[in-house]
Design a protein around this motif. Structure first.
Motif, PDB file in Angstrom:
ATOM      1  N   ASN A  88      -3.404   8.875  -8.905  1.00 45.50           N
ATOM      2  CA  ASN A  88      -2.167   8.246  -9.348  1.00 45.50           C
ATOM      3  C   ASN A  88      -2.177   6.744  -9.055  1.00 45.50           C
ATOM      4  OD1 ASN A  88       0.712   8.789 -10.367  1.00 45.50           O
ATOM      5  ND2 ASN A  88       1.079   7.650  -8.471  1.00 45.50           N
ATOM      6  N   ILE A  89      -2.674   6.375  -7.861  1.00 44.62           N
ATOM      7  CA  ILE A  89      -2.797   4.958  -7.525  1.00 44.62           C
ATOM      8  C   ILE A  89      -3.730   4.268  -8.520  1.00 44.62           C
ATOM      9  CG2 ILE A  89      -3.651   3.313  -5.804  1.00 44.62           C
ATOM     10  CD1 ILE A  89      -2.785   5.323  -3.646  1.00 44.62           C
ATOM     11  N   HIS A  90      -4.855   4.919  -8.830  1.00 45.69           N
ATOM     12  CA  HIS A  90      -5.805   4.332  -9.781  1.00 45.69           C
ATOM     13  C   HIS A  90      -5.167   4.153 -11.155  1.00 45.69           C
ATOM     14  CE1 HIS A  90      -9.215   4.300 -12.637  1.00 45.69           C
ATOM     15  NE2 HIS A  90      -9.773   3.544 -11.701  1.00 45.69           N
ATOM     16  N   LYS A 128       0.832  -1.205   0.000  1.00 47.13           N
ATOM     17  CA  LYS A 128       0.000   0.000   0.000  1.00 47.13           C
ATOM     18  C   LYS A 128       0.868   1.256   0.000  1.00 47.13           C
ATOM     19  CE  LYS A 128      -3.372   0.091   2.975  1.00 47.13           C
ATOM     20  NZ  LYS A 128      -4.109   0.214   4.252  1.00 47.13           N
ATOM     21  N   ASN A 129       1.873   1.281   0.866  1.00 48.40           N
ATOM     22  CA  ASN A 129       2.730   2.463   0.952  1.00 48.40           C
ATOM     23  C   ASN A 129       3.517   2.680  -0.326  1.00 48.40           C
ATOM     24  OD1 ASN A 129       1.719   2.583   3.516  1.00 48.40           O
ATOM     25  ND2 ASN A 129       3.647   2.229   4.569  1.00 48.40           N
ATOM     26  N   ALA A 130       3.912   1.586  -0.967  1.00 49.48           N
ATOM     27  CA  ALA A 130       4.629   1.725  -2.242  1.00 49.48           C
ATOM     28  C   ALA A 130       3.749   2.366  -3.298  1.00 49.48           C
ATOM     29  CB  ALA A 130       5.116   0.358  -2.710  1.00 49.48           C
ATOM     30  N   LEU A 131       2.445   2.094  -3.244  1.00 50.39           N
ATOM     31  CA  LEU A 131       1.521   2.659  -4.230  1.00 50.39           C
ATOM     32  C   LEU A 131       1.340   4.166  -4.077  1.00 50.39           C
ATOM     33  CD1 LEU A 131      -1.348   0.002  -4.221  1.00 50.39           C
ATOM     34  CD2 LEU A 131       0.192   0.512  -6.124  1.00 50.39           C
ATOM     35  N   THR A 132       1.554   4.699  -2.876  1.00 53.01           N
ATOM     36  CA  THR A 132       1.253   6.105  -2.628  1.00 53.01           C
ATOM     37  C   THR A 132       2.185   7.073  -3.344  1.00 53.01           C
ATOM     38  OG1 THR A 132       2.681   6.331  -0.674  1.00 53.01           O
ATOM     39  CG2 THR A 132       0.419   5.505  -0.317  1.00 53.01           C
ATOM     40  N   THR A 133       3.304   6.598  -3.825  1.00 47.57           N
ATOM     41  CA  THR A 133       4.397   7.399  -4.424  1.00 47.57           C
ATOM     42  C   THR A 133       5.250   8.071  -3.365  1.00 47.57           C
ATOM     43  OG1 THR A 133       3.284   9.574  -4.679  1.00 47.57           O
ATOM     44  CG2 THR A 133       2.905   7.934  -6.404  1.00 47.57           C
ATOM     45  N   LEU A 134       4.917   7.931  -2.077  1.00 41.98           N
ATOM     46  CA  LEU A 134       5.684   8.553  -1.004  1.00 41.98           C
ATOM     47  C   LEU A 134       6.739   7.576  -0.485  1.00 41.98           C
ATOM     48  CD1 LEU A 134       2.689  10.180   0.909  1.00 41.98           C
ATOM     49  CD2 LEU A 134       4.219  11.275  -0.732  1.00 41.98           C
ATOM     50  N   PRO A 135       7.860   8.082   0.054  1.00 44.54           N
ATOM     51  CA  PRO A 135       8.941   7.194   0.513  1.00 44.54           C
ATOM     52  C   PRO A 135       8.656   6.593   1.885  1.00 44.54           C
ATOM     53  CG  PRO A 135       9.576   9.484   0.845  1.00 44.54           C
ATOM     54  CD  PRO A 135       8.239   9.514   0.159  1.00 44.54           C
ATOM     55  N   MET A 136       7.866   5.514   1.911  1.00 44.18           N
ATOM     56  CA  MET A 136       7.499   4.876   3.165  1.00 44.18           C
ATOM     57  C   MET A 136       7.562   3.364   3.021  1.00 44.18           C
ATOM     58  SD  MET A 136       4.162   7.139   4.320  1.00 44.18           S
ATOM     59  CE  MET A 136       3.222   6.691   2.847  1.00 44.18           C
ATOM     60  N   GLY A 137       8.202   2.707   3.981  1.00 42.67           N
ATOM     61  CA  GLY A 137       8.182   1.258   4.046  1.00 42.67           C
ATOM     62  C   GLY A 137       6.923   0.784   4.750  1.00 42.67           C
ATOM     63  N   GLY A 138       6.882  -0.518   5.088  1.00 40.95           N
ATOM     64  CA  GLY A 138       5.671  -1.080   5.674  1.00 40.95           C
ATOM     65  C   GLY A 138       5.898  -1.693   7.041  1.00 40.95           C
ATOM     66  N   ALA A 139       4.973  -1.436   7.968  1.00 43.96           N
ATOM     67  CA  ALA A 139       5.032  -2.006   9.314  1.00 43.96           C
ATOM     68  C   ALA A 139       3.625  -2.040   9.903  1.00 43.96           C
ATOM     69  CB  ALA A 139       5.953  -1.192  10.214  1.00 43.96           C
ATOM     70  N   PRO A 170      -9.201  -3.445  -4.080  1.00 51.64           N
ATOM     71  CA  PRO A 170      -8.662  -3.988  -2.835  1.00 51.64           C
ATOM     72  C   PRO A 170      -8.218  -2.874  -1.896  1.00 51.64           C
ATOM     73  CG  PRO A 170      -7.012  -4.116  -4.561  1.00 51.64           C
ATOM     74  CD  PRO A 170      -8.274  -3.630  -5.214  1.00 51.64           C
ATOM     75  N   GLY A 171      -8.192  -3.195  -0.602  1.00 50.79           N
ATOM     76  CA  GLY A 171      -7.870  -2.183   0.399  1.00 50.79           C
ATOM     77  C   GLY A 171      -6.521  -1.525   0.194  1.00 50.79           C
ATOM     78  N   LYS A 172      -5.525  -2.283  -0.274  1.00 53.55           N
ATOM     79  CA  LYS A 172      -4.198  -1.693  -0.393  1.00 53.55           C
ATOM     80  C   LYS A 172      -4.181  -0.520  -1.371  1.00 53.55           C
ATOM     81  CE  LYS A 172      -1.859  -5.314  -1.655  1.00 53.55           C
ATOM     82  NZ  LYS A 172      -2.854  -6.405  -1.769  1.00 53.55           N
ATOM     83  N   ALA A 173      -5.161  -0.480  -2.281  1.00 52.17           N
ATOM     84  CA  ALA A 173      -5.287   0.653  -3.198  1.00 52.17           C
ATOM     85  C   ALA A 173      -6.321   1.656  -2.696  1.00 52.17           C
ATOM     86  CB  ALA A 173      -5.674   0.162  -4.590  1.00 52.17           C
ATOM     87  N   ALA A 174      -7.524   1.162  -2.396  1.00 56.34           N
ATOM     88  CA  ALA A 174      -8.640   2.057  -2.103  1.00 56.34           C
ATOM     89  C   ALA A 174      -8.521   2.767  -0.769  1.00 56.34           C
ATOM     90  CB  ALA A 174      -9.956   1.276  -2.157  1.00 56.34           C
ATOM     91  N   ASN A 175      -7.910   2.108   0.238  1.00 62.53           N
ATOM     92  CA  ASN A 175      -7.847   2.782   1.533  1.00 62.53           C
ATOM     93  C   ASN A 175      -6.472   3.369   1.842  1.00 62.53           C
ATOM     94  OD1 ASN A 175      -6.155   0.834   2.811  1.00 62.53           O
ATOM     95  ND2 ASN A 175      -7.901  -0.335   3.554  1.00 62.53           N
ATOM     96  N   ALA A 176      -5.696   3.600   0.792  1.00 61.33           N
ATOM     97  CA  ALA A 176      -4.348   4.146   0.980  1.00 61.33           C
ATOM     98  C   ALA A 176      -4.351   5.634   1.333  1.00 61.33           C
ATOM     99  CB  ALA A 176      -3.510   3.931  -0.282  1.00 61.33           C
ATOM    100  N   GLY A 177      -5.522   6.259   1.345  1.00 59.80           N
ATOM    101  CA  GLY A 177      -5.582   7.682   1.660  1.00 59.80           C
ATOM    102  C   GLY A 177      -5.105   8.003   3.057  1.00 59.80           C
ATOM    103  N   GLY A 178      -5.385   7.111   4.017  1.00 61.64           N
ATOM    104  CA  GLY A 178      -4.977   7.371   5.393  1.00 61.64           C
ATOM    105  C   GLY A 178      -3.477   7.448   5.536  1.00 61.64           C
ATOM    106  N   VAL A 179      -2.788   6.432   5.039  1.00 60.49           N
ATOM    107  CA  VAL A 179      -1.331   6.445   5.164  1.00 60.49           C
ATOM    108  C   VAL A 179      -0.719   7.519   4.265  1.00 60.49           C
ATOM    109  CG1 VAL A 179      -0.756   4.738   3.368  1.00 60.49           C
ATOM    110  CG2 VAL A 179       0.669   4.940   5.419  1.00 60.49           C
ATOM    111  N   SER A 180      -1.400   7.875   3.183  1.00 63.90           N
ATOM    112  CA  SER A 180      -0.893   8.958   2.326  1.00 63.90           C
ATOM    113  C   SER A 180      -0.837  10.274   3.085  1.00 63.90           C
ATOM    114  CB  SER A 180      -1.776   9.099   1.084  1.00 63.90           C
ATOM    115  OG  SER A 180      -1.754   7.935   0.292  1.00 63.90           O
TER     116      SER A 180
END
Length: 444
Positions: free
Chosen positions: A404-406, A112-123, A364-374
């Motif tokens: 952009n994710i879409h 999900k974080n990789a999709l945002t275009t922002l430099p964030m790993g996952g945890a 899927p959630g990793k795309a559609a709900n990525a707004g929060g982590v963005s």
């Protein structure tokens, strides 16, 4: 690489972790063909390195309740992958929390974080502590004790936690305060903070708003307008509330909400006045959604889920695996043409198969709900620069990120018959970004 062989190996090495296997299998099945086009990935053993977390921290959390009794819970932080940026992901407080769930969430968060275009790993992290029924003082003492076990492995350039189920602005504030006390530093080590001490405008709204923005982009691919469409929304917490708010702003009609006790169905629609009641009920009085039915005289189903009601669109916004195959078949039979996930992995693999077989627009959630982590990432940027942006600025950046994710999902997920497989598109887009970074950085 064969997905079945990888899953069998994971089951041998990490027994009794079904949510983790499910998340890994769903991703690997969709990227298997692309992966096998790159023999250099196999030589570097990228799949095994990608699916196994970098680090797992676990610790006992000891705290004292209001009666003076000493209580213990378990605390965890799963740091999955930091190839493209510091670890980033929420903290969940719920009785169901265990390592299998957190490993699945951390794995999903990485993509999900990789999709945002922002430099964030996952945890992802959390505890089997449940805030439900606890006083503010008990929650404060627990949060402070939790951070005592966590603070050494987080920080603005290492790992930046946020909220999740059971962890809202109150809990983040308590944890941030304790972190600041222990380190003697005021840094952006948490996101979802209060506006008064480094938080970002629109962070509470971001997951729900972003989900509706993504849904709208999906509908555009079939020239469908969101206005006037009836929507089934599950949950009644932060994500569900702001999903409803944005649906109303865009002319749609939310007709359901739910909690762990059951769901309400309001055929007249949950309008702005009714939504305000829900926000006060859940956020201030910690009430149950059945009270909405008592207040407005609508249908309430104890112990049920809203997926058998008639509507046009479904937005599951509660928890994992809340839509099974039978639920998916009901949704299709009732004329649902789009499903956009506000929660993390709320649809089982069998349910997803039903949606895709029937050519439903499924996000899927990793795309559609990525707004929060963005917006959490945008909060990190504001903290680093010691600035704050207006709500309008944040909203425009959020819309851009979701578009952009879409676009990336469409790029990698469009099939020969024109159907957009958003699961495949999201997984391949995230996978290619992460693996390129891992290959560039060598064997670590």
């Amino acid at each position: 690489m064969k997905t079945s062989a990888v899953i069998d190996q994971l089951k041998r090495r990490f027994p009794n972790e079904p949510e983790y296997y499910q998340a890994v299998q769903e991703v690997l099945e969709s990227i298997e063909d692309v992966y096998n086009e790159h023999p250099e990935f196999e030589k570097a053993n990228l799949i095994e390195r990608l699916v196994i977390p970098d680090k797992i921290h676990s610790f006992r959390v000891t705290w004292v309740d209001d009666k003076g009794n000493v209580q213990t819970n378990m605390g965890y932080r799963v740091q999955h992958n930091n190839a493209i940026g510091p670890y980033k992901g929420g903290i969940r407080f719920h009785a169901s929390v265990n390592l299998s769930i957190l490993k699945f969430l951390a794995f999903e968060q990485t993509f999900k974080n990789a999709l945002t275009t922002l430099p964030m790993g996952g945890a992802k992290g959390g505890s089997d502590f449940s805030p439900r029924g606890k006083s503010d003082a008990e929650i404060m003492r627990f949060c402070q004790a939790f951070v005592e076990g966590l603070w050494r492995v987080i920080g603005p350039n290492m790992d930046v936690p946020a909220g999740d189920i059971g962890v809202g602005g109150r809990e983040v504030a308590y944890m941030f305060g304790k972190y600041k006390k222990l380190t003697g530093e005021f840094t952006g080590a948490f996101t979802g903070k209060g506006i008064e001490f480094g938080g970002s405008l629109l962070r509470p709204e971001a997951t729900g708003y972003g989900n509706v923005y993504f849904l709208n982009e999906m509908l555009k691919t079939r020239n469908i307008a969101l206005k006037g469409k009836k929507c089934l929304v599950s949950g009644s917490g932060n994500v569900a509330q702001y999903t409803c708010e944005k649906l109303l702003q865009m002319g749609a009609i939310p007709v359901t909400l739910s909690d762990s006790d059951g769901y309400i169905y309001d055929p007249d629609g949950i309008d702005e006045e009714k939504l305000k009641y829900v926000m006060e009920l859940k956020n201030i009085y910690r009430g149950r959604i059945r009270e909405y039915a008592e207040e407005y005289g609508c249908k309430y189903v104890a112990g049920g889920r809203p997926w058998g009601e008639k509507a046009d669109i479904a937005l599951p916004s509660a928890t994992q695996n809340e839509i099974d195959k039978e639920d998916a078949e009901k949704l299709v039979a009732n004329g649902i043409f789009a499903v956009s996930e506000g929660a993390n992995m709320p649809s089982t693999p069998e349910a997803i198969e039903v949606f895709q077989k029937n050519k439903i627009l499924y996000a899927p959630g990793k795309a559609a709900n990525a707004g929060g982590v963005s917006v959490s990432g945008l909060e990190m940027t504001q903290n680093s620069e010691r600035i704050s942006w207006t709500a309008e600025q944040v909203d425009e950046k959020l819309k851009w990120i979701m578009r952009n994710i879409h676009e990336n999902c469409v790029k990698y997920g469009t099939e020969n018959d024109g159907y957009i497989n958003y699961v495949k598109g999201a997984n391949i887009a995230g996978f290619m970004k992460i693996t390129k970074a891992m290959m560039a950085q060598g064997i670590l």
